[in-house]
Design a protein around this motif. Structure first.
Motif, PDB file in Angstrom:
ATOM      1  N   LYS A  71       0.839  -1.193   0.000  1.00 21.93           N
ATOM      2  CA  LYS A  71       0.000   0.000   0.000  1.00 21.93           C
ATOM      3  C   LYS A  71       0.874   1.241   0.000  1.00 21.93           C
ATOM      4  O   LYS A  71       2.061   1.187   0.278  1.00 21.93           O
ATOM      5  CB  LYS A  71      -0.928  -0.013   1.203  1.00 21.93           C
ATOM      6  N   ASP A  72       0.263   2.363  -0.296  1.00 22.10           N
ATOM      7  CA  ASP A  72       0.931   3.646  -0.203  1.00 22.10           C
ATOM      8  C   ASP A  72       0.519   4.311   1.096  1.00 22.10           C
ATOM      9  O   ASP A  72      -0.605   4.156   1.563  1.00 22.10           O
ATOM     10  CB  ASP A  72       0.534   4.568  -1.358  1.00 22.10           C
ATOM     11  N   CYS A  73       1.447   5.040   1.673  1.00 24.30           N
ATOM     12  CA  CYS A  73       1.180   5.837   2.870  1.00 24.30           C
ATOM     13  C   CYS A  73       1.783   7.211   2.638  1.00 24.30           C
ATOM     14  O   CYS A  73       2.652   7.387   1.792  1.00 24.30           O
ATOM     15  CB  CYS A  73       1.831   5.215   4.103  1.00 24.30           C
ATOM     16  N   PHE A  74       1.336   8.171   3.418  1.00 24.10           N
ATOM     17  CA  PHE A  74       1.951   9.481   3.356  1.00 24.10           C
ATOM     18  C   PHE A  74       3.189   9.480   4.235  1.00 24.10           C
ATOM     19  O   PHE A  74       3.242   8.813   5.266  1.00 24.10           O
ATOM     20  CB  PHE A  74       0.974  10.569   3.802  1.00 24.10           C
ATOM     21  N   PHE A  75       4.211  10.228   3.813  1.00 25.85           N
ATOM     22  CA  PHE A  75       5.479  10.305   4.520  1.00 25.85           C
ATOM     23  C   PHE A  75       5.846  11.763   4.749  1.00 25.85           C
ATOM     24  O   PHE A  75       5.688  12.594   3.854  1.00 25.85           O
ATOM     25  CB  PHE A  75       6.589   9.637   3.697  1.00 25.85           C
ATOM     26  N   CYS A  76       6.314  12.067   5.920  1.00 26.39           N
ATOM     27  CA  CYS A  76       6.981  13.352   6.171  1.00 26.39           C
ATOM     28  C   CYS A  76       7.961  13.172   7.315  1.00 26.39           C
ATOM     29  O   CYS A  76       7.741  12.373   8.223  1.00 26.39           O
ATOM     30  CB  CYS A  76       5.998  14.485   6.430  1.00 26.39           C
ATOM     31  N   GLU A  77       9.055  13.884   7.225  1.00 26.46           N
ATOM     32  CA  GLU A  77      10.089  13.864   8.248  1.00 26.46           C
ATOM     33  C   GLU A  77       9.533  14.416   9.551  1.00 26.46           C
ATOM     34  O   GLU A  77       8.529  15.122   9.560  1.00 26.46           O
ATOM     35  CB  GLU A  77      11.276  14.733   7.815  1.00 26.46           C
ATOM     36  N   LEU A  78      10.205  14.143  10.627  1.00 27.75           N
ATOM     37  CA  LEU A  78       9.853  14.691  11.926  1.00 27.75           C
ATOM     38  C   LEU A  78       9.858  16.213  11.829  1.00 27.75           C
ATOM     39  O   LEU A  78      10.819  16.808  11.341  1.00 27.75           O
ATOM     40  CB  LEU A  78      10.872  14.219  12.961  1.00 27.75           C
ATOM     41  N   THR A  79       8.775  16.847  12.254  1.00 35.67           N
ATOM     42  CA  THR A  79       8.650  18.295  12.158  1.00 35.67           C
ATOM     43  C   THR A  79       7.833  18.846  13.321  1.00 35.67           C
ATOM     44  O   THR A  79       6.994  18.155  13.879  1.00 35.67           O
ATOM     45  CB  THR A  79       7.992  18.704  10.824  1.00 35.67           C
ATOM     46  N   ASP A  80       8.093  20.100  13.648  1.00 35.45           N
ATOM     47  CA  ASP A  80       7.286  20.772  14.671  1.00 35.45           C
ATOM     48  C   ASP A  80       6.274  21.708  14.020  1.00 35.45           C
ATOM     49  O   ASP A  80       5.587  22.450  14.695  1.00 35.45           O
ATOM     50  CB  ASP A  80       8.165  21.533  15.660  1.00 35.45           C
ATOM     51  N   SER A  81       6.166  21.652  12.722  1.00 37.87           N
ATOM     52  CA  SER A  81       5.195  22.464  11.989  1.00 37.87           C
ATOM     53  C   SER A  81       3.786  21.978  12.301  1.00 37.87           C
ATOM     54  O   SER A  81       3.569  20.801  12.586  1.00 37.87           O
ATOM     55  CB  SER A  81       5.459  22.348  10.485  1.00 37.87           C
ATOM     56  N   THR A  82       2.815  22.880  12.221  1.00 39.37           N
ATOM     57  CA  THR A  82       1.428  22.475  12.436  1.00 39.37           C
ATOM     58  C   THR A  82       0.909  21.683  11.242  1.00 39.37           C
ATOM     59  O   THR A  82      -0.112  21.027  11.332  1.00 39.37           O
ATOM     60  CB  THR A  82       0.521  23.692  12.670  1.00 39.37           C
ATOM     61  N   ARG A  83       1.608  21.764  10.126  1.00 38.28           N
ATOM     62  CA  ARG A  83       1.243  20.982   8.939  1.00 38.28           C
ATOM     63  C   ARG A  83       2.400  20.067   8.580  1.00 38.28           C
ATOM     64  O   ARG A  83       3.545  20.481   8.580  1.00 38.28           O
ATOM     65  CB  ARG A  83       0.924  21.906   7.773  1.00 38.28           C
ATOM     66  N   CYS A  84       2.082  18.850   8.267  1.00 38.72           N
ATOM     67  CA  CYS A  84       3.097  17.861   7.907  1.00 38.72           C
ATOM     68  C   CYS A  84       3.093  17.750   6.379  1.00 38.72           C
ATOM     69  O   CYS A  84       2.192  17.131   5.811  1.00 38.72           O
ATOM     70  CB  CYS A  84       2.721  16.533   8.560  1.00 38.72           C
ATOM     71  N   PRO A  85       4.045  18.377   5.694  1.00 36.00           N
ATOM     72  CA  PRO A  85       4.043  18.309   4.226  1.00 36.00           C
ATOM     73  C   PRO A  85       4.330  16.877   3.777  1.00 36.00           C
ATOM     74  O   PRO A  85       5.432  16.385   3.937  1.00 36.00           O
ATOM     75  CB  PRO A  85       5.154  19.264   3.815  1.00 36.00           C
TER      76      PRO A  85
END
Length: 122
Positions: free
Chosen positions: A23-37
């Protein structure tokens, strides 16, 4: 139109066995942003999608997303981000792109963050 269906059928019959569970999943690096690009990533047969939520005393939460082995779901582990150690809790889901939801916010997440912080302060 018929040619498109034939290509799809040919592709489906030539895929190696076992790829149906990928399956595909969304990925984003560890971030303190309110949005996870997020970008899409392919997960292996034994992996689920996850959203990780990390807390540390006196600072806002961090998040990340991606694929993880099912045995790692629900675990708490320390991660370092910007010189601080956060306790990251991994929440998993098993559907295609199931971790697409918005960054964890709201009353339920606030309650979860509070209980995590309290547990690690005591």
């Amino acid at each position: 139109m018929v040619l498109g269906w034939l290509r799809l059928l040919l592709l489906a019959t030539t895929l190696p066995r076992g790829t149906a569970g990928i399956k595909d999943c969304f990925f984003c690096e560890l971030t303190d942003s309110t949005r996870c690009p997020s970008t899409r990533m392919h997960c292996g047969d034994e992996e689920d999608c996850f959203t990780g939520l990390g807390v540390a005393q006196g600072v806002g939460p961090v998040i990340n997303k991606g694929c993880v082995r099912a045995t790692s779901c629900g675990r708490e582990e320390p991660v370092n981000y910007m010189g601080l150690t956060y306790i990251l809790t991994t929440s998993c889901c098993s559907g295609h792109l199931c971790n697409r939801g918005p960054s964890p916010t709201g009353p339920a997440t606030g309650l979860a963050l509070g209980s995590l912080l309290l547990r690690h302060l005591l």
